[in-house]
Design an enzyme around this catalytic site. Structure first.
Site, mmCIF file in Angstrom:
data_model
loop_
_atom_site.group_PDB
_atom_site.id
_atom_site.type_symbol
_atom_site.label_atom_id
_atom_site.label_comp_id
_atom_site.label_asym_id
_atom_site.label_seq_id
_atom_site.Cartn_x
_atom_site.Cartn_y
_atom_site.Cartn_z
ATOM 1 N N SER A 10 0.562 -1.100 0.210
ATOM 2 C CA SER A 10 -0.329 -0.019 -0.152
ATOM 3 C C SER A 10 0.643 1.181 -0.025
ATOM 4 O O SER A 10 1.674 1.639 1.640
ATOM 5 C CB SER A 10 -0.977 0.025 1.447
ATOM 6 N N HIS A 35 -1.145 -1.101 -4.241
ATOM 7 C CA HIS A 35 -1.963 -1.373 -3.857
ATOM 8 C C HIS A 35 -2.244 0.614 -3.653
ATOM 9 O O HIS A 35 -1.344 1.253 -2.703
ATOM 10 C CB HIS A 35 -2.195 -1.991 -2.632
ATOM 11 N N ASP A 37 -4.792 3.298 -1.809
ATOM 12 C CA ASP A 37 -5.603 3.272 -0.506
ATOM 13 C C ASP A 37 -6.620 4.517 -1.489
ATOM 14 O O ASP A 37 -6.358 5.641 -1.265
ATOM 15 C CB ASP A 37 -5.200 3.343 0.256
ATOM 16 N N MET A 39 -9.769 7.634 -0.397
ATOM 17 C CA MET A 39 -10.041 7.427 0.615
ATOM 18 C C MET A 39 -10.601 8.983 0.098
ATOM 19 O O MET A 39 -10.129 10.194 -0.124
ATOM 20 C CB MET A 39 -9.620 7.752 1.563
ATOM 21 N N HIS A 68 -8.695 0.318 -3.962
ATOM 22 C CA HIS A 68 -9.339 0.391 -3.120
ATOM 23 C C HIS A 68 -9.716 0.919 -2.771
ATOM 24 O O HIS A 68 -9.712 2.454 -2.015
ATOM 25 C CB HIS A 68 -8.131 -0.551 -2.148
ATOM 26 N N MET A 70 -12.335 3.437 -1.130
ATOM 27 C CA MET A 70 -13.141 3.702 0.041
ATOM 28 C C MET A 70 -13.762 5.299 -0.003
ATOM 29 O O MET A 70 -13.746 6.575 0.464
ATOM 30 C CB MET A 70 -11.932 3.870 1.686
ATOM 31 N N MET A 140 -11.373 -7.462 5.196
ATOM 32 C CA MET A 140 -10.616 -5.621 5.710
ATOM 33 C C MET A 140 -10.594 -6.089 7.367
ATOM 34 O O MET A 140 -10.910 -7.064 8.139
ATOM 35 C CB MET A 140 -10.992 -4.441 6.239
ATOM 36 N N ASP A 178 -6.172 -7.348 4.243
ATOM 37 C CA ASP A 178 -5.926 -5.309 4.057
ATOM 38 C C ASP A 178 -6.085 -5.307 5.644
ATOM 39 O O ASP A 178 -6.693 -5.044 6.415
ATOM 40 C CB ASP A 178 -6.156 -4.539 3.284
HETATM 41 C C1 DX5 Z 1 -6.825 0.438 4.949
HETATM 42 C C2 DX5 Z 1 -6.401 0.589 4.293
HETATM 43 C C3 DX5 Z 1 -4.862 -0.201 4.353
HETATM 44 C C4 DX5 Z 1 -3.896 0.209 4.746
HETATM 45 C C5 DX5 Z 1 -2.480 -0.240 5.335
HETATM 46 O O1 DX5 Z 1 -7.712 2.165 5.356
HETATM 47 O O2 DX5 Z 1 -7.019 -0.204 3.363
HETATM 48 O O3 DX5 Z 1 -4.699 -0.585 2.937
HETATM 49 O O4 DX5 Z 1 -3.125 1.659 4.728
HETATM 50 O O5 DX5 Z 1 -1.740 -0.439 6.144
HETATM 51 P P1 DX5 Z 1 -0.764 -1.531 7.687
HETATM 52 O O6 DX5 Z 1 0.169 -2.284 6.379
HETATM 53 O O7 DX5 Z 1 0.077 -0.020 7.526
HETATM 54 O O8 DX5 Z 1 -2.724 -2.072 8.391
HETATM 55 ZN ZN ZN Z 2 -6.694 -0.711 1.659
#
Ligand code: DX5
Ligand code: ZN
Length: 220
Positions: A10, A35, A37, A39, A68, A70, A140, A178
C-alpha cells in the site's frame, strides 16, 4: 488454492515527496501489484488520492494497480478510476445501493472487480451469484481509514470461510487481506487461506529494505 502468495504494497505509507521512486523500489523489490488506498473523507475520515494522481503514477510501473475505493456514491467515480489506470477496482458494499450493479459497472470498464468486507460486515452479503462475478475478495483486518492499525484476528474466520468457498466451487478469485499485516500476522493470514497480502507500514517503515520486507512477508 493458488500456491504463490502475492504482495500488494500500500503506497499510503510511502514517502509522497518521492512517490515514483518508491513505486520503482516496490517493483524492483518484487511486489506483485500496487495497492492504492483511495479515501474521500466521508466514507472514512481521511483523504488520499484522486484519479489525476493515479494517472501520473501509472507511468512509473507496469505492475497492476489494485485500487481500493473507500468512497461514498462509488458508482459515480468507478469510470474515472478505471480511466486513470486501475486494473482491479475494489468497492465496499456500504458505498452503493446496489452492489451487483456496481460490480457490473466495473466489468463494463473491462477491469477486475473486487468487494471489500469490513471487520463488522457479514460474509452473508456475498451471495453465490455475486461471487461468480468477482475477481477478488478483500477482507479488512482493521477498520478502514488509516495505516498502522492493529490487526483484528477475528477476521481470519472470514478468510477461512471464503477459502473453502473458493476452493469448493473452483472459483477464480484472489483472497486478499488488508490492515496490520506484519511478520506475525502474515503467516496467520496465509494459513487461513489468504493469497494476497496488502501491507503499508511493514513494507515502508520496518527496519529492513523494501525488498527484504516484501521477501519476508511472502515467506512468513
Ligand atoms: C486501511 C487501508 C490499508 C492500510 C494498510 O484503510 O485500506 O491498505 O493502509 O496499512 P498497514 O499495512 O499499515 O495496516
Ligand atoms: Zn487498502
Amino acid at each position: 488454492m493458488k500456491n504463490q502468495v502475492k504482495i500488494s504494497p500500500s503506497i499510503l505509507s510511502a514517502d509522497f515527496s518521492k512517490l515514483s521512486e518508491e513505486i520503482l523500489s516496490l517493483e524492483k523489490g518484487g511486489a506483485d501489484m500496487i495497492h492504492v488506498d483511495v479515501m474521500d473523507g466521508h466514507f472514512v475520515p481521511n483523504l488520499t488520492f484522486g484519479p489525476p494522481v493515479i494517472k501520473k503514477i501509472r507511468k512509473c510501473t507496469k505492475l497492476p494497480f489494485d485500487v481500493h475505493l473507500m468512497i461514498t456514491q462509488v458508482d459515480k467515480y468507478i469510470k474515472d478510476y478505471a480511466d486513470a489506470g486501475a486494473d482491479i477496482i475494489t468497492i465496499h458494499p456500504e458505498a452503493t445501493n446496489n452492489l451487483s450493479q456496481s460490480i457490473d459497472i466495473i466489468k463494463s470498464c473491462k477491469k477486475k472487480a473486487g468487494v471489500s468486507l469490513n471487520p463488522e460486515t457479514s460474509v452473508e452479503l456475498l451471495k453465490d451469484d455475486l461471487l461468480k462475478k468477482l475477481d477478488l475478495i478483500l477482507i479488512m483486518s482493521v477498520n478502514p481509514g488509516f495505516a498502522g492499525q492493529k490487526f483484528i484476528p477475528e477476521v481470519l474466520d472470514k478468510v477461512k470461510f471464503f477459502r473453502h468457498k473458493i476452493n469448493n466451487n473452483k472459483l477464480n478469485i484472489d483472497l486478499e487481506i488488508d490492515g496490520g499485516i506484519d511478520f506475525k500476522t502474515a503467516p496467520l493470514s496465509i494459513k487461513a487461506g489468504a493469497n494476497v497480502l496488502v501491507s503499508g507500514t511493514t513494507i515502508f517503515n520496518n527496519t529492513g529494505s523494501i525488498s527484504e520486507n516484501i521477501k519476508n512477508l511472502r515467506k512468513s
